[in-house]
Design an enzyme around this catalytic site. Structure first.
Site, PDB file in Angstrom:
ATOM      1  N   LYS A  17     -37.991   2.163  26.808  1.00  0.00           N
ATOM      2  CA  LYS A  17     -37.664   3.539  27.084  1.00  0.00           C
ATOM      3  C   LYS A  17     -37.588   3.664  28.744  1.00  0.00           C
ATOM      4  CE  LYS A  17     -39.654   5.249  23.192  1.00  0.00           C
ATOM      5  NZ  LYS A  17     -40.951   6.315  22.561  1.00  0.00           N
ATOM      6  N   TYR A  65     -32.661  10.849  17.525  1.00  0.00           N
ATOM      7  CA  TYR A  65     -33.892  11.388  17.212  1.00  0.00           C
ATOM      8  C   TYR A  65     -33.596  12.506  16.069  1.00  0.00           C
ATOM      9  CZ  TYR A  65     -36.607   9.191  20.915  1.00  0.00           C
ATOM     10  OH  TYR A  65     -36.989   8.067  21.751  1.00  0.00           O
ATOM     11  N   PHE A  78     -42.022  18.643  19.009  1.00  0.00           N
ATOM     12  CA  PHE A  78     -41.844  17.656  20.049  1.00  0.00           C
ATOM     13  C   PHE A  78     -40.693  17.290  20.267  1.00  0.00           C
ATOM     14  CE2 PHE A  78     -42.984  15.720  15.846  1.00  0.00           C
ATOM     15  CZ  PHE A  78     -42.150  14.853  15.913  1.00  0.00           C
ATOM     16  N   ARG A 101     -41.714  -5.026  14.718  1.00  0.00           N
ATOM     17  CA  ARG A 101     -42.782  -3.646  14.586  1.00  0.00           C
ATOM     18  C   ARG A 101     -44.261  -4.142  14.786  1.00  0.00           C
ATOM     19  NH1 ARG A 101     -41.176   1.717  14.964  1.00  0.00           N
ATOM     20  NH2 ARG A 101     -42.976   2.137  13.764  1.00  0.00           N
ATOM     21  N   THR A 136     -47.290   3.834  17.120  1.00  0.00           N
ATOM     22  CA  THR A 136     -46.396   4.943  18.192  1.00  0.00           C
ATOM     23  C   THR A 136     -47.527   5.159  19.210  1.00  0.00           C
ATOM     24  OG1 THR A 136     -45.043   5.395  16.182  1.00  0.00           O
ATOM     25  CG2 THR A 136     -45.339   6.889  17.922  1.00  0.00           C
ATOM     26  N   ARG A 148     -47.145  -2.221  23.256  1.00  0.00           N
ATOM     27  CA  ARG A 148     -47.760  -0.629  23.334  1.00  0.00           C
ATOM     28  C   ARG A 148     -49.403  -0.751  23.774  1.00  0.00           C
ATOM     29  NH1 ARG A 148     -44.571   2.222  18.680  1.00  0.00           N
ATOM     30  NH2 ARG A 148     -42.737   2.980  19.801  1.00  0.00           N
ATOM     31  N   ASN A 174     -44.606   5.697  25.729  1.00  0.00           N
ATOM     32  CA  ASN A 174     -44.980   4.501  25.100  1.00  0.00           C
ATOM     33  C   ASN A 174     -44.419   3.172  25.311  1.00  0.00           C
ATOM     34  OD1 ASN A 174     -43.133   4.834  23.200  1.00  0.00           O
ATOM     35  ND2 ASN A 174     -44.564   5.466  21.519  1.00  0.00           N
ATOM     36  N   HIS A 182     -39.290   1.489  22.060  1.00  0.00           N
ATOM     37  CA  HIS A 182     -38.691   1.966  20.553  1.00  0.00           C
ATOM     38  C   HIS A 182     -38.242   0.790  19.871  1.00  0.00           C
ATOM     39  CE1 HIS A 182     -37.020   4.442  17.298  1.00  0.00           C
ATOM     40  NE2 HIS A 182     -35.649   3.201  17.407  1.00  0.00           N
ATOM     41  N   GLU A 193     -29.335   2.707  13.739  1.00  0.00           N
ATOM     42  CA  GLU A 193     -29.588   2.970  15.208  1.00  0.00           C
ATOM     43  C   GLU A 193     -28.824   1.782  15.714  1.00  0.00           C
ATOM     44  OE1 GLU A 193     -34.262   4.344  15.221  1.00  0.00           O
ATOM     45  OE2 GLU A 193     -33.880   2.308  15.441  1.00  0.00           O
TER      46      GLU A 193
END
Length: 163
Positions: free
Chosen positions: A13, A53, A61, A89, A95, A106, A116, A119, A136
């Site tokens: 990100k 998203y 949010f 993951r 998250t 993270r 964070n 993604h 995605e």
């Protein structure tokens, strides 16, 4: 791609890009034994952010997610390997970075839920849905942008029947 491999989407990100973490994050996935099959440094526009998203649209949010992901460049990637979605993951962590153990991306680099660093596609929740990793990947990459190549070290990473 062997029948045991799957592909998953990962994106560093804007905060991870600004902090110079792209190289370290890429090297973590390579060291794990995953194969990079697509990558691009890009600016996410509003349309792509809304598509990406979309499941959060209408939530309080949502606009913050869109604003953040469009605030600077990202590094989008597709990684391939056995059980790649679950493997990635586990490397990324929760998250909320506060819930992520040290050793996860993270857990090592994140302090804030909104910033964070990374993604990664979630596992599939409903068998009737398009898997999040495939959805995605399709949003960020055209099929011809993905490279199908042999990883010579695969024999040293997987047992014979796994690759």
């Amino acid at each position: 791609m062997s029948h045991h491999d799957e592909r998953t989407f990962v994106m560093v990100k804007p905060d991870g890009v600004q902090r110079g973490l792209v190289g370290d994050i890429v090297s973590r996935f390579e060291a794990r034994g995953l194969k990079l099959v697509g990558a691009k440094f890009m600016q996410v526009d509003d349309d792509l952010a809304h598509d990406h998203y979309g499941e959060h649209e209408g939530k309080p949010f949502f606009e913050g997610l869109v604003e953040f992901i469009t605030s600077g460049p990202v590094f989008a990637m597709v990684w391939e390997g056995a059980d790649a979605v679950r493997q990635v993951r586990s490397m990324v962590g929760e998250t909320d970075p506060a819930d992520s153990p040290p050793g996860t991306i993270r857990g090592d680099y994140g302090l804030d839920l909104g910033h964070n660093v990374i993604h990664a596609s979630a596992p599939m929740e409903d068998e009737d849905d398009v898997p999040p990793n495939e959805r995605e990947i399709g949003l960020f990459f055209d099929e011809e942008e993905l490279v199908d190549w042999g990883l010579d070290s695969a024999a040293w990473i997987y047992e014979e029947e796994s690759h």
